[in-house]
Design an enzyme around this catalytic site. Structure first.
Site, PDB file in Angstrom:
ATOM      1  CD  GLN A  13      -7.636   5.192  13.300  1.00 31.95           C
ATOM      2  OE1 GLN A  13      -8.754   4.159  13.277  1.00 31.95           O
ATOM      3  NE2 GLN A  13      -6.314   5.085  12.330  1.00 31.95           N
TER       4      GLN A  13
ATOM      5  CG  MET B 194      -2.611   0.570   1.342  1.00 29.20           C
ATOM      6  SD  MET B 194      -3.179   1.158   2.490  1.00 29.20           S
ATOM      7  CE  MET B 194      -1.718   0.749   3.952  1.00 29.20           C
TER       8      MET B 194
ATOM      9  CE1 TYR C  11       1.457  -0.741  12.425  1.00 34.57           C
ATOM     10  CE2 TYR C  11       3.361  -0.380  11.105  1.00 34.57           C
ATOM     11  CZ  TYR C  11       2.737  -0.924  11.862  1.00 34.57           C
ATOM     12  OH  TYR C  11       2.406  -2.870  12.077  1.00 34.57           O
ATOM     13  CD  GLU C  12      -3.364   0.863   7.580  1.00 35.07           C
ATOM     14  OE1 GLU C  12      -1.975   0.897   7.133  1.00 35.07           O
ATOM     15  OE2 GLU C  12      -4.318   1.609   7.109  1.00 35.07           O
ATOM     16  N   GLY C  13      -2.700   4.894  10.150  1.00 31.28           N
ATOM     17  CA  GLY C  13      -3.571   6.563  10.761  1.00 31.28           C
ATOM     18  C   GLY C  13      -3.615   6.530  12.256  1.00 31.28           C
TER      19      GLY C  13
END
Lengths: 600, 600
Positions: free
Chosen positions: B447, B163, B440-442
């Site tokens: 969130q 990604m 990571y991943e936002g």
């Protein structure tokens, strides 16, 4: 890309405006020479030397680490030269007895300097931190001829001291140690045993290393009442202070650790090494507590220093980082995005970090002021009250400052987004370096047990009553509109602490597991109350500074009040949870069978 | 000295007794084949393969890391062989569409397997985690010929996906990306730009790497509405699926990170690399959310898996560690000291860790059950309700599981004393590996913004109402003496959440900064309420199991109830603080001038 400037304005504010140190020093003959001006000159020069000599070695020291080869430990490049520079400036014996070449500074000043040491280079800071505790112990317990030989080179930083307690099978429970001391001729002893996790046990920075070693005499009673302290130098020392032959001790290994990699954490093997008994036989644990209490406050300051440098570095990053737009109106419409500090949640992290740091700085200085009072105050009653407060607050200073310091480094790391996880920004090193402070020098769980056991239960709350009286007397004086919320919060939280204390004392009678069950949360509660008090003191001084056009400037005072309001509104409510958790008692903790904890 | 056995008994309990997965699967044609027996066989074999193949590579992989040489990235020794073994066993395409060689397992099962992956080797787990999200996106958005070529080798683990979102100047704010896509002939595009923090961007484990890249078309509108997704393979792929020439992309560097050192975090340079548009032009952010939502739950499970292995390893240490005596009566009078679990404060840490883990396991499985419902349920209303819950709970799963997972690793590390800081015990690696999951991943702040913004404010609390209705319906059924405290806690906390929600919605009208100010604490509050619900479900199932002589055994059920009581009594009260902090609103956060945050 790490960033640090010693927070001199805030340090001056705490010393001069919050705690009125110059007035206190003037009232005590031994410290009368330390006015605000001299103190300030020392802090400024301390800032200069730590920023210039130690900060540049922090990340490189982490990357290089220490190395053991043929029994010799090399510290990271630059450490030895920095040590020499600081030693020559007198910085390594700052609080030492001036009769033996120490600088004799009040503790309130050395606390501030220690914060700079830890902030700029926590690994390096540990070597003098151990040395300072060792000299304190020797100053108190060694006979004069020993002091004459050992203290001057240690205060001058030509030799450095260590603390050798832990063995592989015992850290917390020192009664289990196996190292033994056999009497030789001339009041000498042969020390044999293996010690682990010895900070600075072996290294290349100085000419001699002076180990203070816990060992058992042949006739020692079992357990912790059978421990004695021995001075065991790396090189034997002749009567004239010159170095003799190598003693029978050696470094058997270095630990590979999560952080503080520039600090040599050694396995030390004593193979009949010659040592001298310090203090009374079998009273070693009490003797060693002089050093341990010193180190406990010092390690608390490690948490504070790392929290501060983590905050400053993160804010230096935030200065340049643009992401997304402010919730209402763009703050920088001419740029592709707004500075990240427009976002409330980013501010939350920044303010949390800052409120812990500033509260912690005031708290550490306050404990320093009480230590100065114990040491220098002409009035016995004042000394006694201060001693009680120091006894009560030392475990809180160690555990709460390190818990909050670690939390501050984690929160600061989060402010960077992904950059915080990458080595070159330095943020992740602060987290790794801060983590140990919650573990060593007595884990924070042990500090909590010390608080609820020795400092609370043993005297049926007498220290806490004393603390409450001092705090309440401080509060009673004023309550303007600005200060009212701080005052109310303090009153409410102190009442909560007193109620929880009374309930706990009652519940723990005949049920000692209730103390252990409450310990952690009780220490956290006490820490919050103490910080609320410190914020009250700071708010009062800031309001005064605003009215009187004080030296720190209006913007500083406004910011101080603003951070304080954040603390009261958005951090202090944690006490609600702590209170309820403490009241839950031991049953939920003790119900589960021990076997059910272990994995299959 | 690390220790891990997949918690199969607890996983079975959650699946079969708490969430009644077999009954749910039986009711849906697409999952009808998955009975308890087959599910169990899969979990047992999953445990075997991860324990045998991945766990032994965890510490060695951390020590060795990844290396870049001449554009090629080598993963740590053993990773490539383990990847092949798992691929051949079908483990890398476990949830994939069976029409394209995926295994088609329900999400409830893949969630459990993912926990094992992260627990045994978080660095390794990331490669298939990214691949799984990539195949999900392609399955949903790619045209059939592309799926036919790409999905089978990706599901079989012969190729792996990535990604590619972040660029140096933008992580959170993807509207700022600069990578561009120029149309070529035949629906192909030339992708040019530089991406950073690309997990598995380049490595030696598989034959081809399939990048999903965010880029802007020439006519793209500004900001996040002008982004498109492109499939860009490392080696171009011929129409028959064979590999063609190398594409114009390369790894420009590897990040040096705090942890997950076996995961190759790459700078990826695209120099006119050929790609294929996936999904609609300019709709790339929506398209990518299919993958991002997958990864968000997956990263939540990273927190859970690391919390679990940290707990087990710490308890394995505790089994042998003797220090001090129990508060009342010695537990092991024949030994020099008692096992450390006699101490209430040690139990507190162990129970905290365990309660987060077990609550998190139930929560992750619950989200999995809702995802299965969305995908497989024959009834549209049931699918819609589940979709709402998934939308609401995904940011909570990502942030709360990773916050609690990190806290669990820190708490577990503390249980070791000084050993926890030394590399060989493995505890410190779990802390380092877990830390990234909050970033990571936002980031977890993002969130929280997603929760209060998209999932709460945008629909005026409709999702929350739905959640409350489902939870309340679940509660209403019973309340024995054993269950009453769980039931009461859930009712009280749900009411608190609803009141806070209503107040926040009102306050945020026209004041968007109120959402950001509440975001973090609101997510934490919601997480606590959700875990309370999970503990209610587990307590109910445990009581039922005790009555019915259930398969997990009486000791298991008793322990479950005991850990649940600890959660209610000593962890859930944190909501008291969160409620008050949320009500404090934005003012304390926004009062301070931006300039006052930055160091001088």
């Amino acid at each position: 890309m790490a960033f640090y400037r010693a927070p001199l304005t805030d340090m001056r504010f705490v010393l001069n405006e919050v705690l009125e140190a110059p007035m206190m020093w003037a009232a005590m003959p031994a410290t009368a020479e330390f006015g605000a001006e001299l103190a300030d000159a020392i802090l400024e020069e301390g800032a200069r030397v730590t920023e210039a000599e130690l900060f540049p070695l922090n990340q490189t020291g982490d990357a290089e680490g220490c190395h053991l080869k043929d029994g010799e430990v090399s510290t990271p490049a630059g450490f030895k030269a920095a040590c020499k520079t600081l030693a020559e400036g007198g910085w390594l014996g700052l609080g030492g007895n001036p009769d033996y070449d120490g600088q004799g500074l009040p503790k309130m000043l050395t606390v501030a300097f220690e914060e700079m040491l830890y902030a700029t280079n926590a690994s390096f800071a540990l070597y003098p931190a151990l040395n300072n505790g060792a000299t304190l112990l020797l100053d108190q317990y060694a006979p004069d001829p020993i002091k004459q030989i050992y203290l001057p080179p240690m205060h001058r930083g030509e030799w450095l001291g260590t603390m050798c307690l832990t063995e592989p099978h015992c850290g917390t429970d020192l009664g289990l140690i196996k190292t033994r001391a056999e009497p030789l001729a001339d009041d000498r002893y042969a020390i044999t045993g293996s010690k682990i996790w010895i900070t600075g046990g072996e290294h290349d920075m100085v000419d001699n290393i002076v180990h203070l070693v816990l060992a058992k005499l042949p006739d020692a009673p079992a357990g912790s009442r059978g421990i004695s302290v021995f001075l065991v130098p790396k090189f034997k020392v002749n009567a004239d202070g010159t170095l003799g032959e190598r003693n029978a001790l050696s470094c058997g290994g270095l630990e590979h650790k999560m952080g503080i990699k520039g600090s040599a954490t050694c396995v030390m093997n004593f193979d009949g090494a010659e040592g001298i008994l310090i203090g009374e036989p079998h009273q070693g644990l009490a003797t060693m507590f002089t050093m341990m209490n010193y180190e406990r406050l010092s390690i608390g300051i490690q948490g504070l220093g790392l929290g501060e440098v983590a905050y400053q570095s993160a804010m230096d990053f935030a200065r340049e980082r643009l992401q997304s737009r402010a919730p209402s109106v763009p703050a920088a419409p001419d740029k592709p995005a707004d500075p990240i500090l427009v976002h409330p949640d980013v501010r939350r992290m920044a303010l949390n970090t800052r409120a812990w740091n500033e509260g912690g700085r005031a708290f550490a200085a306050f404990v320093g002021s009480q230590l100065d009072c114990v040491k220098f105050h002409p009035d016995a009653a004042a000394r006694e009250q201060a001693a009680d407060l120091v006894a009560l607050l030392t475990p809180i200073a160690k555990a709460f400052l390190t818990d909050r310091g670690f939390a501050a480094t984690v929160e600061a790391q989060q402010l960077y987004g992904g950059n915080g996880y990458c080595v070159e920004w330095g943020a992740e090193q602060y987290v790794r370096d801060a983590r140990i402070a919650m573990i060593y020098e007595g884990t924070n769980g042990i500090q909590a047990m010390d608080l609820v056991g020795r400092k609370l239960f043993r005297n049926r709350g007498a220290y806490v009553e004393r603390f409450a009286a001092v705090m309440r007397a401080d509060l009673a004086s004023e309550a303007s509109d600005t200060l009212a919320p701080f005052q109310r919060a303090c009153e409410q939280e102190l009442a909560r602490l007193e109620a929880v204390t009374a309930a706990l004392l009652e519940r723990a009678d005949g049920h000692p597991e209730e103390l252990g069950a409450a310990a952690h949360d009780y220490l956290q509660l006490f820490g919050h109350v103490t910080y609320a008090w410190m914020w009250w003191k700071m708010a009062r001084a800031a309001e005064h500074g605003l009215r009187q056009d004080g030296p720190a400037g209006a913007a500083f005072y406004q910011a101080k009040l603003s951070v304080g309001r954040h603390f009261i509104a958005r951090m202090l409510p944690h006490t609600l949870a702590l209170e309820q958790q403490i009241h839950a008692g031991a049953e939920p903790l003790m119900a589960l069978d021990e076997a059910a904890f272990y994995p299959d």
